[in-house]
Every structure is written in structure tokens, then in C-alpha cells.
Design a protein around this motif. Structure first.
Motif, short mmCIF file in Angstrom:
data_model
loop_
_atom_site.label_atom_id
_atom_site.label_comp_id
_atom_site.label_asym_id
_atom_site.label_seq_id
_atom_site.Cartn_x
_atom_site.Cartn_y
_atom_site.Cartn_z
N LEU A 1 -1.16 -8.45 -8.79
CA LEU A 1 0.23 -7.99 -8.76
C LEU A 1 0.48 -7.08 -7.55
CD1 LEU A 1 1.01 -7.20 -12.51
CD2 LEU A 1 2.09 -8.95 -11.08
N GLY A 2 -0.50 -6.25 -7.22
CA GLY A 2 -0.37 -5.39 -6.05
C GLY A 2 -0.24 -6.19 -4.77
N GLN A 3 -1.00 -7.28 -4.67
CA GLN A 3 -0.92 -8.12 -3.48
C GLN A 3 0.43 -8.85 -3.41
OE1 GLN A 3 -4.78 -10.19 -4.34
NE2 GLN A 3 -5.12 -9.86 -2.17
N VAL A 4 0.92 -9.28 -4.56
CA VAL A 4 2.25 -9.91 -4.59
C VAL A 4 3.31 -8.92 -4.11
CG1 VAL A 4 4.06 -10.84 -6.09
CG2 VAL A 4 1.68 -11.58 -6.39
N ASN B 1 7.45 -4.66 -1.45
CA ASN B 1 7.72 -3.64 -2.46
C ASN B 1 6.55 -2.66 -2.47
OD1 ASN B 1 10.09 -5.01 -3.22
ND2 ASN B 1 8.95 -6.32 -4.64
N TYR B 2 6.52 -1.78 -1.48
CA TYR B 2 5.31 -1.01 -1.21
C TYR B 2 5.01 0.02 -2.30
CZ TYR B 2 5.98 -3.27 3.28
OH TYR B 2 6.17 -4.21 4.26
N ASP B 3 6.03 0.66 -2.85
CA ASP B 3 5.79 1.62 -3.93
C ASP B 3 5.18 0.91 -5.15
OD1 ASP B 3 6.70 4.07 -2.79
OD2 ASP B 3 8.74 3.33 -2.95
N GLU B 4 5.73 -0.23 -5.48
CA GLU B 4 5.21 -1.00 -6.60
C GLU B 4 3.78 -1.46 -6.33
OE1 GLU B 4 6.21 -5.27 -8.74
OE2 GLU B 4 7.85 -4.14 -7.81
N MET C 1 -2.64 -0.78 3.77
CA MET C 1 -1.48 -1.48 4.33
C MET C 1 -0.18 -1.02 3.66
SD MET C 1 -2.75 -3.31 6.70
CE MET C 1 -3.91 -1.94 6.88
N ALA C 2 -0.24 -0.81 2.34
CA ALA C 2 0.97 -0.37 1.63
C ALA C 2 1.38 1.03 2.08
CB ALA C 2 0.71 -0.38 0.13
N TYR C 3 0.41 1.94 2.17
CA TYR C 3 0.72 3.31 2.61
C TYR C 3 1.21 3.32 4.06
CZ TYR C 3 -1.09 5.72 -1.52
OH TYR C 3 -1.27 6.22 -2.79
N ARG C 4 0.59 2.49 4.90
CA ARG C 4 1.01 2.45 6.31
C ARG C 4 2.46 2.00 6.43
NH1 ARG C 4 -1.52 -1.79 10.52
NH2 ARG C 4 -0.07 -3.11 9.37
N ASN C 5 2.84 1.00 5.63
CA ASN C 5 4.21 0.51 5.70
C ASN C 5 5.22 1.51 5.16
OD1 ASN C 5 4.45 -2.39 6.76
ND2 ASN C 5 2.67 -2.52 5.41
#
Length: 472
Positions: free
Chosen positions: A200-203, A209-212, A236-240
Motif C-alpha cells: 500500500l505504501g508503494q501504491v 500521496n506521500y503522507d499516506e 523517497m516519500a520524505y524527499r518528495n
């Protein structure tokens, strides 16, 4: 430096510095069928009209213990098929059991034929439909895998691995909504399924949807803290989101250990394995988790089962390096070359050890040999160029750096080494031409721009100087 990794199909990764092999176990059995005219005993004829013939796999390359195990099972299956009173359910079980044993030893073509017969004899048996789906997934037959996973999920809706496998396939195909649906279905079965949360995190990451994504990935990491592959997705999520601090923290912890769903049916196949292979599998898992002492023990057990085990020697060498035993590592790489003198992984790893010991001239022949087999091996050529430079073989180093720069104009390091060597040979005009051309192609490359500015301003060949351009 990057180290060679053994896989079924290709060498995929090298890492400058100490050797760390995250291997996929080499196939220990050939799936080739006998050549020439087919004989009666090359296959098991189908006992019923709706069944397929079973082509016997080649067992000659297997260890004696494993060969005997499979030969006995084959004889038992043949006897079962010849009995006209055998019921369909019993025959289906016999084919399915044979398929499980074949799959355990990566004899996938024969396993597939067995499972196909088993599903025709027992279409409501979850096991054979699911294991066929696993074979499809492993062999990138994605549509077949989807169809069979859906069928097996209908037969056993609570089997957690089914929706997770489907989710991973849909994610790979970028069918994100279908992936999301299946990962959520997995969480209904088990709310603490780390593999589903990771999916789900990768999706969410793919959908921006970086927070999610962070919520799901952090939850997955909390459930599976050893799965260091999650750190990369989190970075990658935090960087975005512009959170450089957390992105840096997670990037530093990234690794290759992924999140695996609980799959008791597939895992049970390991219990069928005898001899070398089971120790290779256990060693692989220990090595991936950086349990080096345990990995060393398993690879040594594999060698005890088969002293000619190429993957055991190569990966024992890799594990020994991690525990500070380069001599032991070298001995295993050398033994690998005695088993297979053409094994490029062993040549490469030995070259790394020799380079680390400043024995550059001794490392060079290993790299030349790799390139004689595969002239397009870019990492081996780059390694060779550096070793030639360190060994003081400047003309040869210039040839190799020039080849790299020509093949890969984006390789700034090769270009700069080429230019420096050209200058040492007083090839100032040629060096300047190379820099100008590279700067035109890649004006963003800072080191290239600096070197060009320096030569234009201070070239030993005065007629090449252009002070105005050099200072501009």
C-alpha cells in the motif's frame, strides 16, 4: 568496488569495497530434456485422455542423494498411473506431490506438467492451482498468474499470500487501483501483514500521496524492522515532501532485505529439499539479513554435501569477507575457479581482493579474462582501467579510459582520466578537443567545465590558450 553476484540468469550487481553477495541460488538442476529421438522412457504417457504426458527432467547433474529421491518418486508415480483402479483423487495427489518435489529443485517445466494434470484430476484442490500461479509469477507469465491466483483465492479466500501476490503483480503492471484493492483485502485477513502495508505504501508513493505512503511504510517497518528495503521507499516519500533530514536518515539505512508474506504452502517445499540446496537457501537468507556467521556455517554445510558447489564457494567467500577473513575468501574464490575456470564472478571477486591488497598487476589478468568473454562488460572495463592506472601502465590505461568515454559519453570520471593521461603524453590539443565536445554535450558537468576552463587558461601549449574564454 562492486562485487559479482551469482543468479540463475546473469550477473547483476557489483559493489566497490568489500564483497557482499546477495545471491539468488544458482539453479542446481538442468531442465533440458534428452536430445535426439525420443525414447519410450523419456516421458510418462498420460493414463487418461484429458491428461498431459510428463517429460522426465534430466537428473544427471543432481547430487546422488537428490537423484535417488526423485527417481524413487518418479517410479512411484509411474506405478500409480499404470494401475487402472487408481481413483482420480489419488492420481491427482500423486501428480501434485511429484510437482512439489520438482518445484523444490527448480525443475519447473516438469513441475508445471504435474500441476496441470493434478488440477484436471482435482480442480477444487487449492494447492495445485496456487502453486501453478507461483510458477507463472516466477516466470513472468503475469496474466496466467493473475487468473490462477484469482481461482485459488476463490477456493481458499483466507489464504493471505493470494491477495498479496496479486497486489504485487498489479503494482508491477502499474495497475495501481487493483493493487490497492488486493493489499487492502490482505489486511482484512491479517491487519498486521507487513507485506500488504508495504505494498500500500508503494501504491501511495506511485500516486504521489506521500503522507499516506509514509503512514503505511512506517507501519510496515514497525512490523518488520529487519526489512531494510522499506527505508528506500520512505526516503523517497520524505524527499518528495521536502523533509531532507528524514529522507537522509532512511536512505542511509536502505538495503536489499524485502518484506515477504507468510506463505506456508510454498515454504513447505523447502522441507522436501535434501543435500546442498537447502543449505544454499538458508545461507542466502542469512546473508541477506547480514547474519554472516550463520551464512558461513550454511555455505560450509553446502560444500560438505557437494565439494564442487560453485555458488557455495563464491558466496562463502563473500560472507568470509564480511567477517574480516580475506584469505579465507580468496581461497574459496580460487577453488571456484578450479571448479569452473571461466566463472567471471570468481575472477571479479579475486580482482577486488587483489586490488584491496595493492596487488594491481596481479588483479589485471582476471579483468582481462572477463573482458575476453564479454567485451561489453562496462564495470569490468572501468575496474581494469583503474587498476592499469594504479599499476603505472599508463598507455594501456589511456586505451581503456578512452574506450569507456567513447562508449559512455556521460561517464565524466573516465573522460577526466582520459584527459589527464593525454596531457601526460603531451596530447594537449586532443585533450582540449575531448573536453570541448563533452562540455557541449553535458554543460551541467562541473568537473568537465572546470578542467576545460583550466586548459583554456593555462595549457602548456600556448597556442591553445584562450584567456578570455578561460576566465569567463
Amino acid at each position: 568496488m562492486k562485487v559479482m553476484i551469482e543468479t540463475r540468469k546473469t550477473r547483476i550487481c557489483r559493489q566497490w569495497g568489500l564483497c557482499f553477495a546477495l545471491l539468488t541460488i544458482l539453479s542446481l538442476a538442468s531442465e533440458t530434456r534428452p536430445q535426439g529421438n525420443a525414447r519410450v522412457n523419456d516421458f510418462l504417457p498420460p493414463p487418461r485422455a484429458n491428461l498431459l504426458p510428463l517429460h522426465w527432467p534430466d537428473l544427471t547433474k543432481l547430487e546422488p542423494e537428490v537423484r535417488e529421491q526423485l527417481a524413487n518418486l518418479q517410479a512411484g508415480l509411474a506405478a500409480t498411473t499404470k494401475n487402472p483402479n487408481t481413483k482420480g483423487a489419488v492420481l491427482g495427489q500423486a501428480y501434485g506431490t511429484m510437482g512439489e518435489n520438482y518445484q523444490a529443485y527448480s525443475l519447473n517445466a516438469a513441475a508445471r506438467e504435474c500441476y496441470l494434470n493434478a488440477t484436471r484430476l482435482a480442480p477444487q484442490d487449492f494447492r495445485w492451482v496456487y502453486l501453478l500461479g507461483k510458477l507463472d509469477q516466477q516466470e513472468d507469465m503475469t496474466e496466467d498468474a493473475i487468473r490462477r491466483y484469482r481461482s485459488s483465492g476463490a477456493l481458499q479466500p483466507e489464504y493471505l499470500a493470494v491477495p498479496v501476490n496479486l497486489g504485487n503483480i498489479y503494482l508491477q503492471l502499474n495497475r495501481l487501483e487493483e493493487a490497492k484493492e488486493n493489499f487492502k483485502r490482505a489486511l482484512v485477513i491479517d491487519k498486521n501483514c507487513a507485506a500488504a502495508l508495504y505494498g500500500l505504501g508503494q501504491v501511495a508513493l506511485s500516486q504521489k500521496n506521500y503522507d499516506e505512503a509514509i503512514d503505511d511504510l512506517e507501519a510496515a517497518l514497525a512490523l518488520a524492522p529487519g526489512a531494510n528495503r522499506i527505508h528506500y521507499a520512505l526516503a523517497m516519500a520524505y524527499r518528495n515532501l521536502g523533509d531532507v533530514k528524514n529522507a537522509t536518515v532512511h536512505l542511509a539505512q536502505q538495503g536489499t532485505v524485502g518484506v515477504r508474506v507468510n506463505d506456508p504452502l510454498l515454504d513447505s517445499l523447502q522441507e522436501l529439499i535434501k543435500g546442498e540446496r537447502i543449505h544454499l537457501i538458508r545461507g542466502k537468507l542469512a546473508l541477506e539479513s547480514r547474519r554472516y556467521t550463520e551464512a558461513i556455517d550454511e555455505f560450509r554445510r553446502a560444500i560438505m554435501a557437494n565439494r564442487e558447489s560453485l555458488p557455495a564457494h563464491i558466496n562463502l567467500g563473500a560472507a568470509l569477507l564480511q567477517t574480516g577473513d580475506p584469505k579465507g575468501a580468496a581461497a574459496n574464490f580460487e577453488q571456484a575457479l578450479r571448479i569452473d575456470p571461466e566463472n567471471t564472478n570468481a575472477h571479479y571477486n579475486l580482482a577486488i581482493l587483489l586490488a584491496n591488497d595493492n596487488k594491481h598487476e596481479t588483479a589485471i589478468p582476471h579483468l582481462h579474462y572477463i573482458l575476453s568473454l564479454d567485451p561489453k562488460d562496462a564495470s569490468a572495463r572501468s575496474f581494469l582501467a583503474g587498476e592499469l592506472l594504479k599499476a603505472g601502465q599508463l598507455d594501456e590505461a589511456l586505451v581503456e579510459f578512452s574506450r569507456i568515454a567513447e562508449t559512455d559519453p556521460n561517464n565524466e570520471e573516465a573522460l577526466l582520466n582520459q584527459v589527464k593521461l593525454l596531457q601526460q603524453k603531451h596530447g594537449y590539443r586532443q585533450a582540449l578537443d575531448r573536453l570541448k565536445k563533452a562540455h557541449e554535450q553535458y554543460p551541467q558537468k562541473g568537473q568537465t567545465a572546470l578542467m576545460l576552463a583550466y586548459l583554456l587558461a593555462a595549457s602548456p601549449q600556448y597556442d591553445l590558450r584562450d584567456g578570455a574564454i578561460g576566465s569567463g
